[in-house]
Design a protein around this motif. Structure first.
Motif, short mmCIF file in Angstrom:
data_model
loop_
_atom_site.label_atom_id
_atom_site.label_comp_id
_atom_site.label_asym_id
_atom_site.label_seq_id
_atom_site.Cartn_x
_atom_site.Cartn_y
_atom_site.Cartn_z
N ARG A 3 0.86 -1.19 0.00
CA ARG A 3 0.00 0.00 0.00
C ARG A 3 0.90 1.24 0.00
NH1 ARG A 3 -3.29 1.48 5.18
NH2 ARG A 3 -3.00 3.48 4.14
N ASP A 70 -5.73 -0.26 -1.21
CA ASP A 70 -6.46 0.54 -2.18
C ASP A 70 -5.58 0.89 -3.37
OD1 ASP A 70 -5.12 2.06 -0.07
OD2 ASP A 70 -5.76 3.84 -1.16
N TYR A 105 -15.88 -6.05 -5.01
CA TYR A 105 -15.47 -4.94 -4.15
C TYR A 105 -16.30 -3.69 -4.41
CZ TYR A 105 -11.81 -8.24 -3.29
OH TYR A 105 -11.14 -9.39 -2.96
N TRP A 110 -12.61 0.86 1.36
CA TRP A 110 -11.21 1.21 1.12
C TRP A 110 -10.75 2.20 2.17
CZ3 TRP A 110 -9.37 -2.08 -2.24
CH2 TRP A 110 -10.16 -2.53 -3.30
N GLU A 111 -9.69 1.86 2.88
CA GLU A 111 -9.17 2.72 3.96
C GLU A 111 -10.31 3.20 4.87
OE1 GLU A 111 -6.74 5.86 2.28
OE2 GLU A 111 -4.97 4.60 2.39
N GLY A 117 -9.00 6.62 -0.03
CA GLY A 117 -8.97 5.21 -0.39
C GLY A 117 -9.75 4.93 -1.66
N TYR A 118 -10.93 5.55 -1.77
CA TYR A 118 -11.72 5.38 -2.99
C TYR A 118 -11.00 5.96 -4.19
CZ TYR A 118 -16.03 3.10 -1.67
OH TYR A 118 -16.94 2.15 -1.33
N SER A 121 -8.19 3.62 -5.34
CA SER A 121 -8.68 2.38 -5.94
C SER A 121 -9.31 2.63 -7.30
CB SER A 121 -9.69 1.70 -5.01
OG SER A 121 -10.02 0.41 -5.49
#
Length: 291
Positions: A3, A70, A105, A110-111, A117-118, A121
């Motif tokens: 990550r 992510d 997913y 995410w995060e 995070g989004y 990803s």
């Protein structure tokens, strides 16, 4: 660590390898086996059954974190770059596996459901979808970008830290995907533009609420024109090229409503095609590159 920001180390080593392959091929050979060994071990022990990458893993023991990162696509950018250079099919297959399993997913945390995070990803998916246009991947990107956008507050602030810039960057990347890199000048808030590429053609729609006169601007192969790079390998935070016109190529632009066809050189399309829209109107175009 796969990550943030271990993914940048992995991808950075790949960028070095890519540079050497073109500038100092003999030196690149010293990197080839270590790079492949690193990627092979990540595929053996660093990913789950869907091809998603763990936050971290121990390459000696195979132990790994419970969570997935992510920034999965930031790592896979490197895999795909080495595939482009060395034609290692297993690295492309790893990318295809991850892209093909994204629907597992949907609305994923995410995060911890953070905007950052989004953004990482979704960017991961956009950059690789640019190279491998899998239909289910496009659908996943469409659904997840809306979750990310919903995090913006009425004030315009996202989460109130420097990671808000990731929200903006990923949004721009998504818009470029949805317009194939085509834009209008001058832009106004009432203008709507979209484009898709299918079967060797680009289909463009431009509409406006109020009368508009301006130019339709087309993207160029920026990796070559602006950055003087020999190949457009996938890169972290890259504004990907979608429909990029070549200066010396010629293109037919058909007005899909009137049937009128005009021919342009790529350099002229990059400089902008003059167009007029009346109020509450739409124009559609079909673009084909001439052989």
């Amino acid at each position: 660590k796969l990550r943030d920001h271990g993914c940048e180390v992995i991808n950075g080593l790949t960028e070095l390898y890519a540079a050497l392959r073109h500038a100092q091929p003999e030196k690149a050979e010293a990197y080839r086996k270590p790079i492949h060994d690193m990627f092979d071990r990540i595929l053996e022990a660093g990913r789950n059954e869907h091809g998603m990458l763990y936050n971290s893993f121990n390459p000696q023991t195979g132990e790994h974190s419970k969570g997935i990162c992510d920034t999965w696509g930031y790592n896979y950018d490197g895999f795909y770059t080495v595939y482009l250079l060395d034609k290692t099919e297993a690295y492309r297959e790893a990318v295809l596996k991850a892209l093909g399993n994204l629907n597992y997913y949907t609305n994923y945390a995410w995060e911890g459901m953070s905007s950052d995070g989004y953004a990482d990803s979704i960017e991961s998916a956009i950059n690789l979808y640019n190279r491998e246009p899998i239909a289910s991947t496009a659908g996943w990107i469409d659904s997840e970008i809306r979750i990310m956008w919903a995090k913006q507050q009425d004030s315009g602030v996202i989460e109130g830290w420097h990671g808000d810039g990731n929200f903006a960057r990923t949004t721009i990347m998504y818009v470029l995907m949805k317009t194939q890199g085509i834009r209008v000048e001058p832009w106004r808030a009432d203008i709507r533009i979209g484009a898709v590429r299918e079967a060797g053609k680009v289909f463009v729609s431009i509409a406006a609420n109020e009368a508009w006169r301006g130019k339709i601007m087309f993207d160029r192969p920026r990796h070559k024109v602006n950055m003087h790079m020999p190949v457009d390998y996938p890169r972290i935070n890259q504004f990907a090229e979608w429909f990029a016109v070549e200066d010396n190529s010629r293109y037919e632009v058909e007005n899909a409503l009137s049937g009128k066809v005009a021919e342009y050189a790529g350099r002229d399309m990059a400089a902008g095609i003059e167009e007029i829209l009346s109020a509450n109107s739409e124009k559609r175009f079909v673009i084909v590159q001439k052989k």
